[in-house]
Every structure is written in C-alpha cells, then in structure tokens.
Design an enzyme around this catalytic site. Structure first.
Site, PDB file in Angstrom:
ATOM      1  N   GLY A 108      37.072  42.997  36.210  1.00 20.92           N
ATOM      2  CA  GLY A 108      38.455  43.435  36.444  1.00 20.92           C
ATOM      3  C   GLY A 108      38.765  43.461  37.924  1.00 20.92           C
ATOM      4  O   GLY A 108      37.877  43.393  38.775  1.00 20.92           O
TER       5      GLY A 108
ATOM      6  N   GLY B  24      39.099  44.769  41.117  1.00 24.13           N
ATOM      7  CA  GLY B  24      38.652  45.970  41.811  1.00 24.13           C
ATOM      8  C   GLY B  24      39.331  46.136  43.153  1.00 24.13           C
ATOM      9  O   GLY B  24      39.268  47.196  43.769  1.00 24.13           O
ATOM     10  N   ARG B  25      39.920  45.057  43.636  1.00 25.67           N
ATOM     11  CA  ARG B  25      40.608  45.187  44.922  1.00 25.67           C
ATOM     12  C   ARG B  25      41.839  44.289  44.973  1.00 25.67           C
ATOM     13  O   ARG B  25      42.209  43.757  46.010  1.00 25.67           O
ATOM     14  CB  ARG B  25      39.680  44.866  46.074  1.00 25.67           C
ATOM     15  CG  ARG B  25      39.104  43.503  45.944  1.00 25.67           C
ATOM     16  CD  ARG B  25      38.617  43.031  47.241  1.00 25.67           C
ATOM     17  NE  ARG B  25      37.848  41.832  46.987  1.00 25.67           N
ATOM     18  CZ  ARG B  25      37.308  41.124  47.909  1.00 25.67           C
ATOM     19  NH1 ARG B  25      37.443  41.499  49.157  1.00 25.67           N
ATOM     20  NH2 ARG B  25      36.637  40.054  47.620  1.00 25.67           N
TER      21      ARG B  25
ATOM     22  N   LYS C  10      45.892  41.813  47.697  1.00 26.52           N
ATOM     23  CA  LYS C  10      44.433  41.877  47.683  1.00 26.52           C
ATOM     24  C   LYS C  10      43.994  42.774  48.830  1.00 26.52           C
ATOM     25  O   LYS C  10      44.396  42.551  49.980  1.00 26.52           O
ATOM     26  CB  LYS C  10      43.892  40.453  47.883  1.00 26.52           C
ATOM     27  CG  LYS C  10      42.611  40.169  47.142  1.00 26.52           C
ATOM     28  CD  LYS C  10      42.248  38.709  47.240  1.00 26.52           C
ATOM     29  CE  LYS C  10      40.749  38.545  47.229  1.00 26.52           C
ATOM     30  NZ  LYS C  10      40.337  37.160  47.464  1.00 26.52           N
TER      31      LYS C  10
ATOM     32  N   ASP D 153      35.453  49.702  47.586  1.00 24.87           N
ATOM     33  CA  ASP D 153      36.517  50.494  48.217  1.00 24.87           C
ATOM     34  C   ASP D 153      37.909  49.919  47.971  1.00 24.87           C
ATOM     35  O   ASP D 153      38.908  50.480  48.423  1.00 24.87           O
ATOM     36  CB  ASP D 153      36.252  50.615  49.727  1.00 24.87           C
ATOM     37  CG  ASP D 153      36.192  49.254  50.417  1.00 24.87           C
ATOM     38  OD1 ASP D 153      36.404  48.212  49.738  1.00 24.87           O
ATOM     39  OD2 ASP D 153      35.916  49.215  51.628  1.00 24.87           O
ATOM     40  N   GLY D 154      37.962  48.769  47.308  1.00 22.08           N
ATOM     41  CA  GLY D 154      39.276  48.171  47.024  1.00 22.08           C
ATOM     42  C   GLY D 154      39.939  47.559  48.251  1.00 22.08           C
ATOM     43  O   GLY D 154      41.094  47.152  48.204  1.00 22.08           O
TER      44      GLY D 154
ATOM     45  N   ARG E 235      48.682  37.245  47.662  1.00 18.26           N
ATOM     46  CA  ARG E 235      48.341  35.974  47.021  1.00 18.26           C
ATOM     47  C   ARG E 235      49.397  35.634  45.982  1.00 18.26           C
ATOM     48  O   ARG E 235      49.854  36.500  45.245  1.00 18.26           O
ATOM     49  CB  ARG E 235      46.969  36.096  46.373  1.00 18.26           C
ATOM     50  CG  ARG E 235      46.498  34.833  45.681  1.00 18.26           C
ATOM     51  CD  ARG E 235      44.992  34.827  45.496  1.00 18.26           C
ATOM     52  NE  ARG E 235      44.532  35.797  44.519  1.00 18.26           N
ATOM     53  CZ  ARG E 235      43.244  36.052  44.277  1.00 18.26           C
ATOM     54  NH1 ARG E 235      42.299  35.411  44.952  1.00 18.26           N
ATOM     55  NH2 ARG E 235      42.893  36.930  43.381  1.00 18.26           N
TER      56      ARG E 235
ATOM     57  N   ASP F  79      34.683  34.227  36.352  1.00 15.20           N
ATOM     58  CA  ASP F  79      35.861  35.037  36.709  1.00 15.20           C
ATOM     59  C   ASP F  79      36.617  34.423  37.885  1.00 15.20           C
ATOM     60  O   ASP F  79      37.683  34.910  38.252  1.00 15.20           O
ATOM     61  CB  ASP F  79      35.449  36.486  37.052  1.00 15.20           C
ATOM     62  CG  ASP F  79      34.366  36.542  38.114  1.00 15.20           C
ATOM     63  OD1 ASP F  79      33.331  35.869  37.945  1.00 15.20           O
ATOM     64  OD2 ASP F  79      34.559  37.243  39.122  1.00 15.20           O
ATOM     65  N   ASN F  80      36.061  33.367  38.461  1.00 16.71           N
ATOM     66  CA  ASN F  80      36.732  32.703  39.579  1.00 16.71           C
ATOM     67  C   ASN F  80      37.214  31.312  39.199  1.00 16.71           C
ATOM     68  O   ASN F  80      37.454  30.480  40.067  1.00 16.71           O
ATOM     69  CB  ASN F  80      35.793  32.622  40.782  1.00 16.71           C
ATOM     70  CG  ASN F  80      35.499  33.991  41.363  1.00 16.71           C
ATOM     71  OD1 ASN F  80      36.310  34.920  41.218  1.00 16.71           O
ATOM     72  ND2 ASN F  80      34.359  34.144  42.005  1.00 16.71           N
TER      73      ASN F  80
END
Ligand code: AMP
Ligand code: MG
Length: 465
Positions: A86, A88-89, A104, A116-117, A167, A239-240
């Site tokens: 998921g 995260g940042r 992002k 830390d996002g 993005r 995931d990419n």
C-alpha cells in the site's frame, strides 16, 4: 480557483484504499512546476504558483473537491511476496482530466508501517528529471507536476532535506493491486478492479482475460522502449508495474553509459535480478503473477483458466521480440530491416568495446567518422558500418527521432542534486531544460552529452526512500 477533481477511485469499494490526510510542513517552497503539464490538465499554472497552490502541492491544504486516500496493494519484491504494502508515502488527491494527482512524501498513511511517509529531496529531483526525460523521449511514463522543498529534515543515513513530489499518472493501478485482492480471496473487489481498469485504460475491453492480454501487450512494448534507450528500471517489483503500461517508480533507476547487457544499478539488487538484459524476462515473470491473480475471474474451471492465461502469457516473448526489433531497426534507420543479426552484432561490438550506448546510435546517424570514433577497434567497427550501409537506405531523420543526444546521465543527476542540496537549483533547471529536448542538438550543452570521466562514474543508485 476550484480544481476540477473527479474521484472515480474513491468511489470504488472501501477495500481499495484507506483515507489519508497529508501532514502539513512548516515552511514549503516551490522548486519547480511543470507549466506545460498543468495546462494540459486544464489547471492554471499561476494558481499553482500562488500561496494557495503551493499549500496544496506541499500537503498543507486539501483542495476543494479532493478526497485524499492511500491506495492498497500487495507485491512481489525481489521475488518474495508481501500481501500488504500500500501507499506508505503517497497520497492520491483525486483525478483531474482522468489523470491521478498524487503527492509523494506528504506524510504517513495507514500503510506506512515503520516508514515516515516522507521523501528526501534527492529522490524527488531524480524522479522529476528522469520521468520528464522519458516523456520527452516518447516513452510511456508517469509525469512530474511539481517538486516542493518541505523546509524540514528527513532522517535517512544522515539527516537530509525533505521534498514533496506531485506525480501525475494515467492511474496508479499496479499488478500488485490485483495481487492484493487475490491474496485475500476478495473476488468482488478483484472483479471491480478489472472493470475499473478496463474502463479507464482499455475502453471496449471486457473481462480479466481481456485485461491480461492488454497489459501483456503494453508491457512488452514498454520494456522494448526502455531497452532502446539503455534504461534500467532497477526495481521491477510487481507493485512497480502499472496496469496502464506506463513506467512507474523511479527509485534506483538509471541509464547506461557504456553498453553492458549485465549492467545493474540498484545497490540493493546484489544478484542483478533487475539487470538490463533481464528486464524482458522479469516483465514476463511479473505478468505471470498478474495472470495468477486473475485466474478465478478467467474461468470457473480452474484448469481451463490456467490454459487460457498460459496462452496469453506465451505471446509475450514474440510481442517483446517484435517490439524490440522495431525499436532497434528504427534506431539504425532501417525500418524494413529483417536482419536481426545486424543489430545484435553491433550490440556485441559495443559490449566488447564498452562503447557508449547513447553516443553510438546518435553518431551512427551523423556520419561514418563520428560513428567510428566511438570504438577502439576501428577494423571491426568499419566492417559493421560497411555491412550496415549495404543493408538498405538508412533513414537518418528517423534515426534522429529515435536516438536521443541527451539522456539523464547518472553523474549529472548526482551533480545537480548535490547543488540543490546547497539550495542552488540552477543546474537542476538547466539539465531539465536540456532533457526536455533530447533529440535536438544543443552544442552549448555538450557537457551533458558526454559520458562520465573515470572519476565521475556513479556505480549504484540508492533506493528512493
Ligand atoms: P518502493 O520501493 O518505492 O516501491 O516502495 C515500496 C513500499 O514501501 C511502498 O509500499 C511504499 O509506499 C513504501 N515506502 C517506501 N518508502 C517509504 C517511506 N519513507 N515511508 C513509508 N512507506 C514507504
Ligand atoms: Mg513503488
């Protein structure tokens, strides 16, 4: 100004995301804004430059109409499966003109785990440069709308200046999105995903098999285009890899200088899993993971589903080969070229001589002497050039639209990032301008064309966290 947000993703079932608010930063400042992209989205760049606009790009204000969320997904990372990754940042604000607008590095989300996002400035500027260079070279990619300095420090190996990147993507649906629902046996959501992805990216296509077929085709074409510019993605985890077929996630990516098919850049990729020459095979491996995830929707009869999916996957090598051959035939200016060996023998020679990938092709279109100057072994290069000249009438203007003069060379990216860390953004802007016109001869910027001197070589890029 009210931004025209549509939030089709936020209308999907709750299993697709978690609501997430950006975390404000104390003193943001705008580093760069993509006016041209803002205009194509129908957003006034002057608004984005205003105090109100900057607050949005920094995550300090939520624009009217946005419904910020973090997307859920899973993924195979370096071969191992994580059922729960998921964003995260990254926080999706919503869509404008059918494109995702995502911040992002705007702070933690429910998927941040121990992260830390946040993003450091370096990876933000790297993604900005490389994604815009890819776009300018005509390679499907996510885009860069803005980079903001957060005015705060993020803790990496050492404290670093933080940044927030905006993005823009056709969507952020990934192979990992399908894997997320498949791993939970949530077929309702999986079905909703297939319908949504088809509607958004492949209008007229229906069903999971239809989607699979489209993604296979797009990814085969995409990876062939990467190979054609010496691009190494570096972190081709599932995931990419996007369902739309755009390049996504510019963490440890890089362009090759001298040609080496086994070249890898990512410092965490010790095995070379994602090396240049492995990219087509990895794409197929990833697409196989997509097929597996979609199996329950392909046919009720499990065996039949496997057969149907396999038949699609088996097309990948031929699709890739055809796309690759087309790219390289155009690079040598011979569209009708049937001789695969002609291209391969040049690549072999380049590898042997450690010739610069970009310059060899660019110079081939500029004349014999220019080409020969890229090789130590004159005799072999002459021999190849003779063969090429007798193989057909090369279309040099086509070659100039296929062979960039300027690519984002790693040592230059590092250089402009170092300057940016000292608050000197001039080199970043200059390099960006050059890369936005990669096929144009820009003799005043020839330094950006040159490969690194031995003491300038950057061996590895780091994960973009
Ligand atoms: P990436 O390597 O960028 O594809 O990221 C892999 C996963 O790690 C994704 O789920 C990211 O959202 C997450 N991630 C990476 N960096 C951070 C960070 N600084 N804070 C929270 N999550 C992160
Ligand atoms: Mg990622």
């Amino acid at each position: 100004m009210v931004l025209p947000f549509q939030n089709t993703y936020a209308r999907l079932p709750g299993s697709f995301f978690e609501k997430a608010q950006p975390t404000p930063v104390v003193q943001p400042s705008l580093i760069v804004l993509n006016d041209e992209l803002a205009l194509t989205l129908g957003v006034d760049p002057e608004f984005l430059r205003s105090k109100e606009g900057l607050a949005i790009l920094a995550g300090n204000a939520i624009p009217e109409g946005a419904e910020p969320l973090a997307m859920a997904y899973a993924g195979h990372q370096f071969g191992g499966f994580s059922p729960q990754l998921g964003d995260g940042r990254a926080i999706l604000l919503g869509e404008i003109g059918g494109k995702d607008i995502q911040l992002k590095g705007a702070g933690p989300t429910p998927f941040s785990r121990r992260g830390d996002g946040r993003s450091a400035l370096g990876p933000v500027l790297r993604e900005y440069l490389v994604s815009e260079a890819m776009h300018a070279m005509g390679i499907p990619t996510t885009r860069a709308l803005a980079a903001v300095a957060s005015g705060e420090l993020v803790l990496r190996e050492a404290p670093e200046k933080g940044g927030i990147f905006t993005r823009v993507a056709s969507s952020h649906l990934r192979i990992g999105t399908a894997q997320f629902f498949a791993a939970r046996r949530d077929l309702e959501s999986l079905k909703a995903l297939v319908e949504y992805a088809n509607r958004r990216h492949y209008p007229g296509t229906t069903g999971a098999l239809g989607l699979l077929q489209k993604v296979i085709t797009r990814q085969a074409e995409l990876v062939a285009k990467w190979m054609g510019v010496g691009f190494i993605h570096g972190v081709m985890n599932t995931d990419n890899m996007s369902l739309s077929g755009e390049t996504i996630d510019y963490g440890p990516c890089a362009f090759m200088d001298h040609f080496d098919p086994a070249r890898k850049f990512s410092y965490i990729d010790q095995q070379g899993r994602y090396a240049y020459q492995n990219q087509p095979g990895i794409a197929q491996w990833n697409l196989t993971r997509l097929a597996e995830a979609l199996l329950p929707l392909i046919d009720n009869d499990a065996e039949k589903a496997v057969e149907l999916a396999k038949a699609e996957l088996e097309n990948f090598p031929a699709l890739f080969k055809a796309a690759y051959h087309e790219v390289f035939s155009k690079k040598i200016g011979l569209v009708q070229n049937k001789d695969e060996e002609l291209i391969q023998s040049l690549l072999d020679l380049m590898a042997k001589e450690k010739a610069d990938f970009t310059l060899v092709f660019r110079c081939l279109g500029e004349g014999r002497e220019s080409f020969l100057a890229q090789f130590q072994n004159d005799a072999k290069a002459r021999e190849w050039h003779d063969r090429w000249q007798t193989s057909g009438e090369p279309d040099t203007s086509l070659m100039h639209t296929m062979n960039p003069a300027f690519i984002p060379r790693n040592h230059r990216i590092e250089e402009v990032i170092e300057a940016a860390k000292q608050d000197n953004f001039y080199p970043f802007r200059e390099l960006l301008r050059v890369l936005q016109r990669p096929y144009l001869n820009q003799p005043e910027f020839s330094k950006y064309q040159r490969p690194p001197a031995p003491d300038e070589v950057v061996c590895a890029t780091f994960c973009g966290t």
